[in-house]
Design an enzyme around this catalytic site. Structure first.
Site, PDB file in Angstrom:
ATOM      1  N   ALA A 106       0.851  -1.189   0.000  1.00 42.55           N
ATOM      2  CA  ALA A 106       0.000   0.000   0.000  1.00 42.55           C
ATOM      3  C   ALA A 106       0.881   1.231   0.000  1.00 42.55           C
ATOM      4  O   ALA A 106       2.064   1.186   0.374  1.00 42.55           O
ATOM      5  CB  ALA A 106      -0.928   0.006   1.215  1.00 42.55           C
ATOM      6  N   GLY A 120       0.097   8.882   2.313  1.00 41.12           N
ATOM      7  CA  GLY A 120       0.619  10.229   2.143  1.00 41.12           C
ATOM      8  C   GLY A 120       1.998  10.420   2.724  1.00 41.12           C
ATOM      9  O   GLY A 120       2.713  11.343   2.329  1.00 41.12           O
ATOM     10  N   THR A 123       5.241   4.304   2.275  1.00 44.43           N
ATOM     11  CA  THR A 123       4.782   3.187   1.456  1.00 44.43           C
ATOM     12  C   THR A 123       5.085   1.899   2.212  1.00 44.43           C
ATOM     13  O   THR A 123       6.141   1.759   2.826  1.00 44.43           O
ATOM     14  CB  THR A 123       5.488   3.167   0.095  1.00 44.43           C
ATOM     15  OG1 THR A 123       5.225   4.403  -0.579  1.00 44.43           O
ATOM     16  CG2 THR A 123       4.983   2.018  -0.773  1.00 44.43           C
ATOM     17  N   VAL A 124       4.146   0.956   2.177  1.00 44.72           N
ATOM     18  CA  VAL A 124       4.301  -0.321   2.873  1.00 44.72           C
ATOM     19  C   VAL A 124       4.616  -1.407   1.843  1.00 44.72           C
ATOM     20  O   VAL A 124       3.946  -1.512   0.811  1.00 44.72           O
ATOM     21  CB  VAL A 124       3.024  -0.689   3.653  1.00 44.72           C
ATOM     22  CG1 VAL A 124       3.219  -1.997   4.403  1.00 44.72           C
ATOM     23  CG2 VAL A 124       2.658   0.425   4.617  1.00 44.72           C
ATOM     24  N   ASP A 147      -5.196   8.831  14.255  1.00 46.25           N
ATOM     25  CA  ASP A 147      -5.510   8.600  12.844  1.00 46.25           C
ATOM     26  C   ASP A 147      -6.317   7.319  12.681  1.00 46.25           C
ATOM     27  O   ASP A 147      -6.055   6.520  11.786  1.00 46.25           O
ATOM     28  CB  ASP A 147      -4.222   8.529  12.018  1.00 46.25           C
ATOM     29  CG  ASP A 147      -4.504   8.641  10.520  1.00 46.25           C
ATOM     30  OD1 ASP A 147      -5.547   9.221  10.146  1.00 46.25           O
ATOM     31  OD2 ASP A 147      -3.694   8.138   9.718  1.00 46.25           O
TER      32      ASP A 147
END
Length: 652
Positions: free
Chosen positions: A25, A28, A31-32, A141
């Site tokens: 994924a 913002g 990145t994973v 979040d």
């Protein structure tokens, strides 16, 4: 061309340990990726900060600090953090890899969840969030994208701390829109957040799970933010009448605009959710009390048929008529009697009004400020019993003389788990409240896993919090469990080899075999050092010894520098052979050459001597009869094995 094919990170080796396989994924801020931990041979998820954030030193520092905070959390409903480091200019975070989907993907596929499904997911999220709140960590979040639903049924929260580290320049467009849908009013208006801000986000998520949509919509993020700050979240049943009233109340409680009107933290909301589940699971039980709006007093009046409730002109009174004609009713006596009746009725009504006023005032005092008033039971979770009792007594409750006890994974032994009735209850002042004190984690039978493979041992220990394994070199096959350790009441490490029972969800560490230390006997020093370095060991040349079995210059043995098991990173002393040890030259004078040669060769020495001439030895069997006069080296001196001893002789 796919994103994986164009991503330069695919195939890259990070920190000489993590091999990046594919992208999972992109967000913002980071990145994973799916990666392989080459050292421990397992799949992990690695989150790498975007390169354009590398110049933001404060962002990097907070990213690292929050990663450390998340790593301190050990809870079944929180994604485990294994490692954190720096790759070139970007920080990275290594987490456990959970094959499955996110709650967002589940909602995209099914749109609306049943009440039972929504409560199951919310219960798991609240359990993990309660551990974070207890550790002083605010997520900031929470959204469906950060709730992971593993293929094996586990539910975990991820991305702890990233929102705290984010600035106004780290999320725009769709990313900001996705996050702002769950922001609390105080975050929108004042930019401040605490545990109650996380509760607000969970209330929005519960609304979305029950109705299939978010309560606030808009084309621009500012439109949604304005609604969060100024509007009240509607009840889910207004969008879906099948939603139970109890879940309506839970959503409205969690999303109150005033933070003081929300649950204090995830633990308080979890307790209420459990009560709701209990009520909904027992349809025959008494329903929760509902607030009712009574109709206005005028609605209770019965008007004549056809009346509108407006002012009407009543017909004039008729005179009574008899057989002799109308009788007058306005005589002085009758008028005086009517006046007295009116005065008596007025006095009675005054008395009634006064009595009602007194009764109403008394009732108001009794229930508002007197003994009959109801107050909320304070939340004393985590306090010691004496302090908790003081808080309850200050709220004018009576504390039961005997405490109740229960097991708890989260609350330390001897501290208060909660109260009976619970902290969400409202009771009359003077009511008795019982403290429930923690007995610590519930003791469970500890299975024997020594000798099993690591994977089998982890499966057997699923009721405990299995930590990252430690490794050491051992004669056992690689991957075999050698020992199991845990912690005692003080937090000190203890061996669990002879322990029959151990606390539920308490930390357990496995010691796993890496196989034997490489055999470097007979190798050169350089060869031995290379073989040891390949398994994260260091070979240090540490001296020489004589050896009859190992050639000169080769390693005789590798000795650990410290006592105890050999673990990766240890140093070993390499002892190098000087060849066979020297021997003492024996005294062979007077013996025949044949006898002397046999004795010297038996000691590993070579023998030489001058051959006699044909004239000298013509009449002698020289090897049997010629006596030795001297040796070189001389008798009782030392000589290296394999060296030559020269014999001198005489002819008789």
């Amino acid at each position: 061309m796919s994103a994986n094919q164009t991503d330069p990170m695919i195939g890259r080796l990070i920190d000489d340990r993590y091999q990046v396989r594919s992208r999972i994924a992109r967000g913002g801020m980071a990145t994973v990726y799916l990666a392989t931990d080459l050292r421990l041979e397992r799949r992990v998820a690695i989150k790498i900060m975007h390169g354009h954030l590398a110049d933001d030193a404060s962002f990097k520092e907070r990213f690292i600090q929050e990663a450390r905070s998340a790593a301190r959390l050990a809870h079944p409903n929180v994604v485990n953090v294994f490692d954190q480091g720096q790759d070139d200019d970007s920080a990275y975070l290594v987490m456990e890899y959970l094959p499955g989907i996110t709650l967002r993907e589940l909602l995209q596929d099914h749109k609306v969840l049943t009440s039972e499904q929504a409560m199951d997911i919310l219960e798991a999220v609240l359990a993990g969030l309660a551990a974070a709140h207890r550790a002083g960590i605010v997520h900031r979040d929470l959204k469906p994208e950060n709730v992971l639903l593993a293929d094996d049924g586990r539910i975990k929260i991820g991305d702890f701390g990233l929102a705290r580290a984010a600035t106004a320049n780290t999320a725009t467009g769709a990313a900001l829109l996705g996050t702002i849908a769950y922001l609390s009013p105080e975050l929108v208006t004042r930019g401040v957040a605490d545990t109650r801000s996380d509760i607000y986000a969970l209330g929005i998520m519960l609304y979305e799970m029950l109705t299939g949509e978010q309560p606030y919509k808009g084309e621009q993020p500012m439109q949604i933010a304005y609604q969060h700050a100024n509007d009240t979240v509607p009840s889910p049943s207004s969008a879906d009448p099948s939603v139970p009233a109890e879940l309506d109340e839970l959503v409205l409680w969690a999303t109150a605009r005033d933070p003081e009107q929300r649950p204090r933290d995830a633990r308080a909301m979890l307790d209420q959710l459990i009560d709701v589940q209990r009520v909904l699971a027992d349809p025959t039980g008494a329903p929760l009390g509902r607030t009712m709006v009574l109709p206005p007093a005028s609605a209770t009046m019965v008007l004549p048929r056809g009346a509108t409730g407006e002012t009407q002109a009543l017909p004039k009174a008729r005179h009574r008529t008899g057989p002799v004609g109308p009788a007058a009713v306005d005589t002085a006596a009758e008028l005086g009697h009517a006046a007295r009746r009116r005065r008596r009725r007025g006095f009675v009504w005054i008395v009634v009004v006064l009595l009602l006023a007194v009764a109403g005032g008394g009732a108001g005092w009794w229930f508002g400020a007197g003994p009959g008033s109801q107050v909320a039971v304070p939340d004393v979770t985590g306090q010691d019993p004496a302090a908790a009792a003081s808080v309850l007594e200050a709220a004018e409750f009576v504390v039961a003389p005997d405490n109740a006890a229960d097991f708890s994974v989260e609350v330390p032994t001897g501290q208060v788990i909660g109260t009976d009735p619970g902290s969400s209850s409202r009771l009359q002042k003077g009511s008795t409240v019982t403290l429930v004190v923690s007995q610590g984690p519930q003791p469970l039978d500890l299975p024997t896993v020594v000798g099993q493979t690591e994977d089998a041992a982890r499966a057997s220990l699923s009721s405990f919090a299995v930590q990252d394994s430690t490794t050491q070199f051992d004669a056992a096959d690689p991957g075999t469990v050698l020992a199991v350790s845990g912690v005692d009441a003080t937090g000190a490490a203890v061996d669990l080899a002879d322990t029959a029972q151990y606390g539920e969800q308490q930390p357990v560490t496995l010691t796993v075999s890496l196989g034997p230390v490489p055999d470097v006997v007979g190798q050169t020093v350089e060869e031995a050092q290379a073989a040891l370095q390949a398994v994260e060991l260091t070979g240090v040349e540490a001296g020489t010894e004589f050896s009859s079995d190992v050639d000169e210059g080769s390693v005789i043995r590798a000795d650990p520098q410290q006592d105890g098991p050999v673990r990766p990173g240890a140093s070993l002393d390499l002892v190098v052979s000087k060849g066979p040890p020297p021997v003492t030259v024996p005294d062979v004078t007077g013996k025949t050459i044949d006898e002397a040669t046999a004795q010297l060769q038996a000691l590993g020495l070579r023998v030489s001597y001058d051959r006699c001439t044909a004239f000298t030895c013509a009449f002698y069997d020289w090897e049997a009869r010629l006596p030795v006069l001297a040796t070189d080296p001389p008798a009782q001196s030392t000589a290296a094995r394999g060296s030559t001893v020269r014999l001198s002789y005489r002819v008789e």
